[in-house]
Write an enzyme that holds these catalytic residues in place. Structure first.
Site, PDB file in Angstrom:
ATOM      1  N   SER A  40       0.788  -1.233   0.000  1.00 18.12           N
ATOM      2  CA  SER A  40       0.000   0.000   0.000  1.00 18.12           C
ATOM      3  C   SER A  40       0.820   1.283   0.000  1.00 18.12           C
ATOM      4  O   SER A  40       0.343   2.304  -0.482  1.00 18.12           O
ATOM      5  CB  SER A  40      -0.953   0.005   1.186  1.00 18.12           C
ATOM      6  OG  SER A  40      -0.254  -0.246   2.383  1.00 18.12           O
ATOM      7  N   ASP A 324      -3.619   7.847   7.762  1.00 19.04           N
ATOM      8  CA  ASP A 324      -4.580   6.904   8.352  1.00 19.04           C
ATOM      9  C   ASP A 324      -3.816   6.027   9.349  1.00 19.04           C
ATOM     10  O   ASP A 324      -2.714   6.388   9.755  1.00 19.04           O
ATOM     11  CB  ASP A 324      -5.330   6.110   7.264  1.00 19.04           C
ATOM     12  CG  ASP A 324      -4.398   5.223   6.441  1.00 19.04           C
ATOM     13  OD1 ASP A 324      -3.231   5.003   6.854  1.00 19.04           O
ATOM     14  OD2 ASP A 324      -4.828   4.726   5.376  1.00 19.04           O
ATOM     15  N   HIS A 327      -0.584   4.503   7.069  1.00 16.38           N
ATOM     16  CA  HIS A 327       0.187   5.147   6.003  1.00 16.38           C
ATOM     17  C   HIS A 327       0.586   6.569   6.346  1.00 16.38           C
ATOM     18  O   HIS A 327      -0.208   7.321   6.916  1.00 16.38           O
ATOM     19  CB  HIS A 327      -0.641   5.143   4.708  1.00 16.38           C
ATOM     20  CG  HIS A 327      -1.129   3.778   4.345  1.00 16.38           C
ATOM     21  ND1 HIS A 327      -2.437   3.386   4.496  1.00 16.38           N
ATOM     22  CD2 HIS A 327      -0.445   2.704   3.896  1.00 16.38           C
ATOM     23  CE1 HIS A 327      -2.549   2.117   4.139  1.00 16.38           C
ATOM     24  NE2 HIS A 327      -1.359   1.677   3.769  1.00 16.38           N
TER      25      HIS A 327
END
Ligand SMILES: *[C@@H]1O[C@H](CO)[C@@H](O)[C@H](O)[C@H]1NC(C)=O
Ligand SMILES: *[C@@H]1O[C@H](CO)[C@@H](O)[C@H](O)[C@H]1NC(C)=O
Ligand SMILES: *[C@@H]1O[C@H](CO)[C@@H](O)[C@H](O)[C@H]1NC(C)=O
Length: 360
Positions: A40, A324, A327
């Site tokens: 991610s 978040d 990240h």
């Protein structure tokens, strides 16, 4: 009178930040093409059409990005965006999911949120494109390049000159090994056996990448995932502020990456693999940003740790470490990219930083 922050360290940080986020920061492209594999922190849209909770193509993601929410897990640019810029590319490298035609000539980003070295990693969260599947997708790109660039020897020559960046392994810990209830198939392995299993699979994968024409390859170690808010919410943090055992497990994997790089470079003709010490780089960057908020994320998060759609995030995003629960914010991504590109400490990269790798 308003108090103006004149902390010289912070001022210097902001000058670097504005320099890096401005469009002025472009010069000649240092390699013909750039390929990203990973999870991610690298994904820029490959999960948008997948059935998974790990998506980011909705607000408030992209609130500071010119194209809005795209599937980048950040308020703005992610580390690959900054790295492409530092290597002189005028545009970000497109995601495999939407890259078509001549766009693939400058490279493709295969990364998928949740992806692991092990195919089953993140299974509990839905669909994801594992490292093995990313390597299969690269074969599709290579077929596409043949029709654009000519005979396969020409394509191989071209691929030999490209840069390859691999950011994988974090999910094998966070969304596999530390959740034995969800992943019984790895639960009986000791931390050392698990690290050895990852290295065994990763060795096969990196050999496959070499056999597809890759020569200049940077592999990122696992960052201090025991420090992310999602993991700190799962287990009681230690005095360090992080869940030490998770970091220690991941270091068992990281410690094997330098010998792996030496081994690959010795075994494979013309190979220039390099190890990027993401653990050390992040710990060092975070230590220099003690005034930043690192205990809580900038956006309101769901139980899965991603932003709740359409809720206003924090205002002062340039002072938060996490956007978040997993990240980092754009500003942290810019610092990380700068240090991956040009090492600050002798332990940041082995044996090459990215600038040096591009010149090999
Ligand atoms: C992956 O998970 C499935 C269950 O969904 C299990 O049957 C299989 O053995 C696992 N594969 C590996 C390699 O552990
Ligand atoms: C970290 O915290 C856990 C849980 O409270 C504890 O068992 C462990 O011993 C601690 N580790 C260190 C290095 O202090
Ligand atoms: C290098 O070659 C040796 C001997 O063939 C092999 O045992 C080893 O696994 C190879 N290492 C890597 C990283 O591919």
């Amino acid at each position: 009178m308003a108090r103006i922050n004149t902390n010289p360290k912070l001022v210097a940080i902001f000058i670097i930040y504005f320099f890096m986020t401005s469009q002025v920061f472009t010069h000649g492209q240092q390699v013909p093409c750039l390929f990203f594999f990973g999870a991610s922190l690298t994904d820029n849209g490959n999960n948008n059409m997948l059935n998974t909770v790990l998506k980011s193509n909705y607000p408030p993601y992209g609130i500071d990005f010119s194209a809005g929410p795209t599937g980048r897990f950040s308020n703005g640019k992610n580390t690959p965006d900054f790295i492409a810029q530092l290597l002189g590319f005028n545009n970000p490298i497109p995601p495999f999911a939407t890259a078509t035609g001549p766009a693939i000539v400058k490279g493709v980003n295969y990364a998928s949120a949740g992806a692991g070295i092990l195919d089953n990693t993140s299974r509990a969260l839905g669909e994801r494109i594992s490292m093995n599947r990313q390597l299969s997708n690269h074969q599709i790109t290579i077929s596409g390049l043949s029709s654009l660039l000519g005979p396969s020897t020409q394509v191989q020559d071209y691929l030999n000159k490209c840069l390859y960046i691999v950011e994988i392994g974090s999910n094998d810990y966070v969304n596999n090994y530390i959740q034995p209830q969800n992943y019984p198939e790895t639960a009986s392995l000791t931390p050392d056996q698990f690290a050895a299993l990852l290295i065994q699979q990763y060795t096969t994968q990196l050999n496959a990448l070499y056999n597809s024409g890759a020569r200049k390859v940077a592999i990122y170690g696992v960052p201090p995932v025991g420090c992310i808010p999602q993991v700190r919410a799962m287990f009681p943090p230690n005095a360090s502020g992080c869940v030490d055992y998770v970091n220690n497990y991941a270091q068992l994997f990281n410690n094997r990456l330098k010998p792996l790089v030496d081994n690959l470079n010795a075994n494979l003709t013309g190979a220039k693999f390099t190890y990027i010490n993401m653990h050390g780089i992040l710990i060092s960057i975070l230590a220099s940003l003690s005034t930043f908020v690192s205990g809580t994320p900038c956006c309101a998060v769901s139980s899965a740790g991603v932003c709740v759609p359409n809720q206003a995030p924090c205002i002062n995003r340039a002072l938060y470490v996490f956007f978040d629960n997993y990240h980092t914010t754009e500003i942290i991504n810019s610092f990380v990219a700068a240090r991956v590109y040009i090492s600050v400490s002798a332990t940041d990269a082995y044996p090459f930083d990215l600038k040096n790798l591009a010149q090999q």
